[in-house]
Each structure stands twice: as C-alpha cells, then as structure tokens.
Design a protein around this motif. Sequence first.
Motif, PDB file in Angstrom:
ATOM      1  N   MET A 151       0.828  -1.191   0.000  1.00  0.00           N
ATOM      2  CA  MET A 151       0.000   0.000   0.000  1.00  0.00           C
ATOM      3  C   MET A 151       0.875   1.258   0.000  1.00  0.00           C
ATOM      4  SD  MET A 151      -0.078   1.954   2.921  1.00  0.00           S
ATOM      5  CE  MET A 151      -1.669   2.655   2.530  1.00  0.00           C
ATOM      6  N   ARG A 152       0.348   2.272  -0.645  1.00  0.00           N
ATOM      7  CA  ARG A 152       1.074   3.530  -0.815  1.00  0.00           C
ATOM      8  C   ARG A 152       0.398   4.620  -0.003  1.00  0.00           C
ATOM      9  NH1 ARG A 152       0.556   7.698  -4.840  1.00  0.00           N
ATOM     10  NH2 ARG A 152       2.516   8.779  -5.267  1.00  0.00           N
ATOM     11  N   MET A 153       1.208   5.437   0.649  1.00  0.00           N
ATOM     12  CA  MET A 153       0.676   6.555   1.415  1.00  0.00           C
ATOM     13  C   MET A 153       1.352   7.841   0.973  1.00  0.00           C
ATOM     14  SD  MET A 153       2.437   5.457   5.031  1.00  0.00           S
ATOM     15  CE  MET A 153       1.883   3.776   4.892  1.00  0.00           C
ATOM     16  N   GLU A 154       0.606   8.935   1.083  1.00  0.00           N
ATOM     17  CA  GLU A 154       1.077  10.198   0.563  1.00  0.00           C
ATOM     18  C   GLU A 154       1.169  11.266   1.647  1.00  0.00           C
ATOM     19  OE1 GLU A 154      -0.883   9.624  -3.897  1.00  0.00           O
ATOM     20  OE2 GLU A 154      -1.648  11.187  -2.546  1.00  0.00           O
ATOM     21  N   CYS A 155       2.028  12.226   1.389  1.00  0.00           N
ATOM     22  CA  CYS A 155       2.253  13.310   2.345  1.00  0.00           C
ATOM     23  C   CYS A 155       2.378  14.612   1.573  1.00  0.00           C
ATOM     24  CB  CYS A 155       3.536  13.018   3.125  1.00  0.00           C
ATOM     25  SG  CYS A 155       4.069  14.342   4.225  1.00  0.00           S
ATOM     26  N   GLN A 156       1.573  15.584   1.943  1.00  0.00           N
ATOM     27  CA  GLN A 156       1.553  16.856   1.235  1.00  0.00           C
ATOM     28  C   GLN A 156       1.768  18.000   2.213  1.00  0.00           C
ATOM     29  OE1 GLN A 156       0.466  17.276  -2.322  1.00  0.00           O
ATOM     30  NE2 GLN A 156       1.317  19.305  -2.000  1.00  0.00           N
ATOM     31  N   ALA A 157       2.788  18.806   1.964  1.00  0.00           N
ATOM     32  CA  ALA A 157       3.003  20.011   2.768  1.00  0.00           C
ATOM     33  C   ALA A 157       2.225  21.150   2.138  1.00  0.00           C
ATOM     34  CB  ALA A 157       4.491  20.347   2.821  1.00  0.00           C
ATOM     35  N   VAL A 158       1.447  21.847   2.928  1.00  0.00           N
ATOM     36  CA  VAL A 158       0.612  22.939   2.423  1.00  0.00           C
ATOM     37  C   VAL A 158       1.024  24.237   3.101  1.00  0.00           C
ATOM     38  CG1 VAL A 158      -1.738  23.810   2.185  1.00  0.00           C
ATOM     39  CG2 VAL A 158      -1.303  21.348   2.063  1.00  0.00           C
ATOM     40  N   GLY A 159       1.308  25.237   2.284  1.00  0.00           N
ATOM     41  CA  GLY A 159       1.636  26.536   2.852  1.00  0.00           C
ATOM     42  C   GLY A 159       3.115  26.746   3.126  1.00  0.00           C
ATOM     43  N   PHE A 183       5.717  17.426  -1.650  1.00  0.00           N
ATOM     44  CA  PHE A 183       5.074  16.124  -1.753  1.00  0.00           C
ATOM     45  C   PHE A 183       6.070  14.983  -1.562  1.00  0.00           C
ATOM     46  CE2 PHE A 183       1.733  13.281  -2.920  1.00  0.00           C
ATOM     47  CZ  PHE A 183       2.357  12.227  -3.571  1.00  0.00           C
ATOM     48  N   SER A 184       5.612  13.981  -0.823  1.00  0.00           N
ATOM     49  CA  SER A 184       6.389  12.758  -0.673  1.00  0.00           C
ATOM     50  C   SER A 184       5.422  11.595  -0.551  1.00  0.00           C
ATOM     51  CB  SER A 184       7.279  12.825   0.576  1.00  0.00           C
ATOM     52  OG  SER A 184       7.992  11.618   0.751  1.00  0.00           O
ATOM     53  N   SER A 185       5.842  10.457  -1.015  1.00  0.00           N
ATOM     54  CA  SER A 185       5.024   9.259  -0.849  1.00  0.00           C
ATOM     55  C   SER A 185       5.923   8.112  -0.420  1.00  0.00           C
ATOM     56  CB  SER A 185       4.280   8.903  -2.146  1.00  0.00           C
ATOM     57  OG  SER A 185       5.196   8.515  -3.146  1.00  0.00           O
ATOM     58  N   MET A 186       5.318   7.177   0.276  1.00  0.00           N
ATOM     59  CA  MET A 186       6.045   5.996   0.712  1.00  0.00           C
ATOM     60  C   MET A 186       5.140   4.790   0.507  1.00  0.00           C
ATOM     61  SD  MET A 186       7.853   5.042   4.354  1.00  0.00           S
ATOM     62  CE  MET A 186       6.319   4.740   5.234  1.00  0.00           C
ATOM     63  N   THR A 187       5.720   3.715   0.066  1.00  0.00           N
ATOM     64  CA  THR A 187       4.974   2.470  -0.115  1.00  0.00           C
ATOM     65  C   THR A 187       5.470   1.437   0.875  1.00  0.00           C
ATOM     66  OG1 THR A 187       4.670   2.935  -2.465  1.00  0.00           O
ATOM     67  CG2 THR A 187       4.333   0.666  -1.758  1.00  0.00           C
ATOM     68  N   VAL A 188       4.563   0.705   1.456  1.00  0.00           N
ATOM     69  CA  VAL A 188       4.914  -0.439   2.288  1.00  0.00           C
ATOM     70  C   VAL A 188       4.694  -1.674   1.435  1.00  0.00           C
ATOM     71  CG1 VAL A 188       4.457  -1.720   4.412  1.00  0.00           C
ATOM     72  CG2 VAL A 188       4.171   0.774   4.370  1.00  0.00           C
ATOM     73  N   LEU A 189       5.783  -2.316   1.042  1.00  0.00           N
ATOM     74  CA  LEU A 189       5.703  -3.479   0.168  1.00  0.00           C
ATOM     75  C   LEU A 189       5.571  -4.758   0.988  1.00  0.00           C
ATOM     76  CD1 LEU A 189       8.511  -2.586  -2.419  1.00  0.00           C
ATOM     77  CD2 LEU A 189       6.037  -2.401  -2.748  1.00  0.00           C
ATOM     78  N   ASN A 190       4.763  -5.664   0.477  1.00  0.00           N
ATOM     79  CA  ASN A 190       4.597  -6.974   1.133  1.00  0.00           C
ATOM     80  C   ASN A 190       4.345  -6.808   2.625  1.00  0.00           C
ATOM     81  OD1 ASN A 190       5.161  -8.383  -1.317  1.00  0.00           O
ATOM     82  ND2 ASN A 190       7.324  -7.960  -0.974  1.00  0.00           N
ATOM     83  N   ALA A 191       3.279  -6.104   2.930  1.00  0.00           N
ATOM     84  CA  ALA A 191       2.981  -5.796   4.328  1.00  0.00           C
ATOM     85  C   ALA A 191       2.608  -7.041   5.116  1.00  0.00           C
ATOM     86  CB  ALA A 191       1.848  -4.774   4.397  1.00  0.00           C
ATOM     87  N   TYR A 219       1.731   5.500  10.474  1.00  0.00           N
ATOM     88  CA  TYR A 219       2.842   6.024   9.700  1.00  0.00           C
ATOM     89  C   TYR A 219       2.711   7.539   9.619  1.00  0.00           C
ATOM     90  CZ  TYR A 219       4.231   1.328   8.517  1.00  0.00           C
ATOM     91  OH  TYR A 219       4.673   0.026   8.601  1.00  0.00           O
ATOM     92  N   LEU A 220       3.729   8.196  10.113  1.00  0.00           N
ATOM     93  CA  LEU A 220       3.701   9.649  10.205  1.00  0.00           C
ATOM     94  C   LEU A 220       4.715  10.276   9.269  1.00  0.00           C
ATOM     95  CD1 LEU A 220       3.560   9.841  14.083  1.00  0.00           C
ATOM     96  CD2 LEU A 220       1.740  10.597  12.547  1.00  0.00           C
ATOM     97  N   CYS A 221       4.286  11.329   8.635  1.00  0.00           N
ATOM     98  CA  CYS A 221       5.172  12.111   7.781  1.00  0.00           C
ATOM     99  C   CYS A 221       5.463  13.411   8.512  1.00  0.00           C
ATOM    100  CB  CYS A 221       4.471  12.372   6.450  1.00  0.00           C
ATOM    101  SG  CYS A 221       5.184  13.695   5.487  1.00  0.00           S
TER     102      CYS A 221
END
Lengths: 114, 113
Positions: free
Chosen positions: B19-27, B76-84, B92-94
């Motif tokens: 699964m993939r998770m995303e992180c967006q910095a705003v401002g 923007f950054s994203s991280m995937t957890v493979l074969n969880a 999971y915190l960004c």
Amino acid sequence: QQQVRQSPQSLTVWEGETAILNCSYEDSTFNYFPWYQQFPGEGPALLISISSVSDKKEDGRFTIFFNKREKKLSLHITDSQPGDSATYFCAARGNVGDNSKLIWGLGTSLVVNP
Amino acid sequence: GALVYQYPRRTICKSGTSMRMECQAVGFQATSVAWYRQSPQKTFELIALSTVNSAIKYEQNFTQEKFPISHPNLSFSSMTVLNAYLEDRGLYLCGARWQNTLYFGAGTRLSVL
C-alpha cells in the motif's frame, strides 16, 4: 538505551491545577528540544520548543524550564483544562549528522479531570 | 501556518500486499521529510529521512526495498509499504521540516489482515 527519558509515564490532575511533565537527556550536544502534543488518532503537533541557549520559554499556559547543566527540562501546564488531556512527547536533537535526528521520549499521558 | 496532509488516514491491506501513502506540505516548502512509524505503544521509529535532490537515508531495520520513498518536490512525498505483514502495522507519520521545525500530518494507520 533511551537517550530521552520522560516522567511520569502518566499523570492525572484536576482542572485548574498545574501539570508538570519531566524530560531528561543523555547527549550534551543536543541543543533543540520540542514538545509535541498528541491526541488519540492524530499525529503529534508541535506545542512549544526551546533551544539550549535559553533556560525558559513561555507560551500562554505552557512553559518550558531548561537546566542545561543537569540535562533536564520540564513542561509546566498551568490552569490545566480537560482539553489538555493528551500524550506529550519531549524530543531532542543536535546539529550535525546523526545527532541532527529528532530523538523522542516515550511520552507522558496526561489526564485532566473536570 | 504549516500544514501537513497525509492520505489515506486509514487503510487495511491483506498480508503480503502493498500500500502507498502520501504526504503533502501545504503553505510551506519542506526542506526535508521524515517518515516515522509509531507503534501501538506510541514509540516513534524513524524509517527514513528524505531531502529533495539528495539520497534518501534509511535507518537501521528499514530498507528501500521494503519502504520505497518518492520525494519529487518540496511539497510532496510518498512511501509504499511493500509486502505488508502484521509487524508493519502502526501509524505512519510524515514529518515535514520547515524553519528548523518538524511538522506532522495526522498519519496513515495501517492495519494488516
């Protein structure tokens, strides 16, 4: 070895009292100490921070007291409110290389009873 | 103010899937992004530190092969957890760094069945 230690693990106070959360650290090169507040189901939010050049930092009801010689600091929450009930994390870091990573304590769970 | 959004807030995946998770910095523009995992006991584990245009530095016990990170720009950054698997469960915190401070999103809570 836990480089940042927090005590107590949990604390209960009555509304209006002052909650005192303690933190100590090992690495004398740490020079920045943020405190984060985390509510259940949320990420940690920066509450207040202090650098090692200061011995006190105040922001409203929240005050950090810092003792560089003893490598200790404390967060005082005056006039505690039920809405302050959360877990508080003390963290520390330095400036160089691995030392610049944020090192976290295990947190103090605060409950403020009305 | 500095805001960090993480998506999704919660996810459930079958054991062995990814699964993939995303992180967006705003401002603000984040000079670096730190990915953490917070255990049920609330301890923070640093997974990796990512700086745009620099190599991503993974901590011991975490690898690019397991937690690939993409960090294409300063917001923007994203991280995937493979074969969880079960041991990958947690929040999971960004953390996006701006002006010497780390600002966190609300996290992505990963459950594994």
